[in-house]
Design a protein around this motif. Sequence first.
Motif, PDB file in Angstrom:
ATOM      1  N   LEU A 181       0.816  -1.214   0.000  1.00 16.66           N
ATOM      2  CA  LEU A 181       0.000   0.000   0.000  1.00 16.66           C
ATOM      3  C   LEU A 181       0.850   1.265   0.000  1.00 16.66           C
ATOM      4  O   LEU A 181       0.342   2.356   0.214  1.00 16.66           O
ATOM      5  CB  LEU A 181      -0.947  -0.014   1.207  1.00 16.66           C
ATOM      6  CG  LEU A 181      -2.085  -1.025   1.090  1.00 16.66           C
ATOM      7  CD1 LEU A 181      -2.777  -1.215   2.428  1.00 16.66           C
ATOM      8  CD2 LEU A 181      -3.088  -0.584   0.020  1.00 16.66           C
ATOM      9  N   GLY A 182       2.150   1.115  -0.231  1.00 12.31           N
ATOM     10  CA  GLY A 182       3.007   2.282  -0.387  1.00 12.31           C
ATOM     11  C   GLY A 182       3.670   2.795   0.879  1.00 12.31           C
ATOM     12  O   GLY A 182       4.252   3.885   0.868  1.00 12.31           O
ATOM     13  N   PHE A 183       3.631   2.043   1.974  1.00  7.88           N
ATOM     14  CA  PHE A 183       4.351   2.439   3.185  1.00  7.88           C
ATOM     15  C   PHE A 183       5.835   2.132   2.973  1.00  7.88           C
ATOM     16  O   PHE A 183       6.178   1.108   2.387  1.00  7.88           O
ATOM     17  CB  PHE A 183       3.844   1.669   4.408  1.00  7.88           C
ATOM     18  CG  PHE A 183       2.514   2.144   4.925  1.00  7.88           C
ATOM     19  CD1 PHE A 183       2.444   2.967   6.047  1.00  7.88           C
ATOM     20  CD2 PHE A 183       1.329   1.768   4.306  1.00  7.88           C
ATOM     21  CE1 PHE A 183       1.217   3.392   6.533  1.00  7.88           C
ATOM     22  CE2 PHE A 183       0.100   2.192   4.786  1.00  7.88           C
ATOM     23  CZ  PHE A 183       0.045   3.005   5.904  1.00  7.88           C
ATOM     24  N   VAL A 184       6.696   3.019   3.454  1.00 13.60           N
ATOM     25  CA  VAL A 184       8.138   2.836   3.283  1.00 13.60           C
ATOM     26  C   VAL A 184       8.843   2.851   4.641  1.00 13.60           C
ATOM     27  O   VAL A 184       8.426   3.542   5.569  1.00 13.60           O
ATOM     28  CB  VAL A 184       8.755   3.911   2.360  1.00 13.60           C
ATOM     29  CG1 VAL A 184       8.214   3.767   0.949  1.00 13.60           C
ATOM     30  CG2 VAL A 184       8.499   5.300   2.878  1.00 13.60           C
ATOM     31  N   ASP A 185       9.905   2.093   4.730  1.00 14.31           N
ATOM     32  CA  ASP A 185      10.725   2.028   5.934  1.00 14.31           C
ATOM     33  C   ASP A 185      11.804   3.104   5.827  1.00 14.31           C
ATOM     34  O   ASP A 185      12.667   3.032   4.959  1.00 14.31           O
ATOM     35  CB  ASP A 185      11.352   0.642   6.056  1.00 14.31           C
ATOM     36  CG  ASP A 185      12.202   0.473   7.300  1.00 14.31           C
ATOM     37  OD1 ASP A 185      12.286   1.411   8.114  1.00 14.31           O
ATOM     38  OD2 ASP A 185      12.783  -0.614   7.451  1.00 14.31           O
ATOM     39  N   GLU A 186      11.726   4.085   6.712  1.00 11.31           N
ATOM     40  CA  GLU A 186      12.723   5.158   6.730  1.00 11.31           C
ATOM     41  C   GLU A 186      13.739   4.960   7.854  1.00 11.31           C
ATOM     42  O   GLU A 186      14.474   5.871   8.194  1.00 11.31           O
ATOM     43  CB  GLU A 186      12.034   6.514   6.855  1.00 11.31           C
ATOM     44  CG  GLU A 186      11.164   6.823   5.645  1.00 11.31           C
ATOM     45  CD  GLU A 186      10.493   8.180   5.693  1.00 11.31           C
ATOM     46  OE1 GLU A 186      10.280   8.728   6.805  1.00 11.31           O
ATOM     47  OE2 GLU A 186      10.178   8.702   4.611  1.00 11.31           O
ATOM     48  N   GLY A 187      13.736   3.755   8.454  1.00 16.58           N
ATOM     49  CA  GLY A 187      14.726   3.427   9.469  1.00 16.58           C
ATOM     50  C   GLY A 187      14.323   3.717  10.902  1.00 16.58           C
ATOM     51  O   GLY A 187      15.124   3.534  11.816  1.00 16.58           O
ATOM     52  N   VAL A 235       6.106   4.410   6.983  1.00 16.71           N
ATOM     53  CA  VAL A 235       5.412   5.668   6.757  1.00 16.71           C
ATOM     54  C   VAL A 235       4.764   5.685   5.372  1.00 16.71           C
ATOM     55  O   VAL A 235       5.355   5.194   4.404  1.00 16.71           O
ATOM     56  CB  VAL A 235       6.410   6.846   6.870  1.00 16.71           C
ATOM     57  CG1 VAL A 235       5.749   8.170   6.559  1.00 16.71           C
ATOM     58  CG2 VAL A 235       7.057   6.869   8.240  1.00 16.71           C
ATOM     59  N   LYS A 236       3.582   6.273   5.317  1.00 14.23           N
ATOM     60  CA  LYS A 236       2.935   6.535   4.028  1.00 14.23           C
ATOM     61  C   LYS A 236       2.608   8.028   4.001  1.00 14.23           C
ATOM     62  O   LYS A 236       1.953   8.554   4.888  1.00 14.23           O
ATOM     63  CB  LYS A 236       1.654   5.738   3.855  1.00 14.23           C
ATOM     64  CG  LYS A 236       0.968   6.036   2.525  1.00 14.23           C
ATOM     65  CD  LYS A 236      -0.194   5.118   2.280  1.00 14.23           C
ATOM     66  CE  LYS A 236      -0.897   5.410   0.960  1.00 14.23           C
ATOM     67  NZ  LYS A 236      -0.100   5.105  -0.213  1.00 14.23           N
TER      68      LYS A 236
END
Length: 146
Positions: free
Chosen positions: A127-133, A143-144
Amino acid sequence: MSVRLEEINSANWYECCQLGLSQEQAEYMESNAVSIAQTKFEPTLKPYAIYCDDKIAGFLMFNSVKEELDGYWVYRIMVDEASQGKGIGKEATRLMIEEMAKLPDADKIVVGYHPDNKGAHNLYAGLGFVDEGDRFGREMAVVKYI
């Protein structure tokens, strides 16, 4: 298949408490009963029943105020073990994102989960959430941007 969200109320709360996860999945999440009880003490939490074709199939909850990382946090998303694998969780999460996008200054949604929870990882990545660490205890936060 028709998926919709309905706020937890006197007619659906108990049925939500009866939903279950596999033993492996239950390691990662509080019960729905604990989550619903939590909303009585933290009124900014918004609990919803997930319906699929007019039958309760899951539960979700998010916060209506911004928290860490200056985002709105998803607290719970679960689909009953018997209803998994049908796309219900993905559609319910998409509907939840639409609801959260209506919150004031909504530009970021954050969800935390245990890195070993592959089901959660696949759902949110899809769904487009990304891991920014970002890490919070045992959980990673993804985060999305909306």
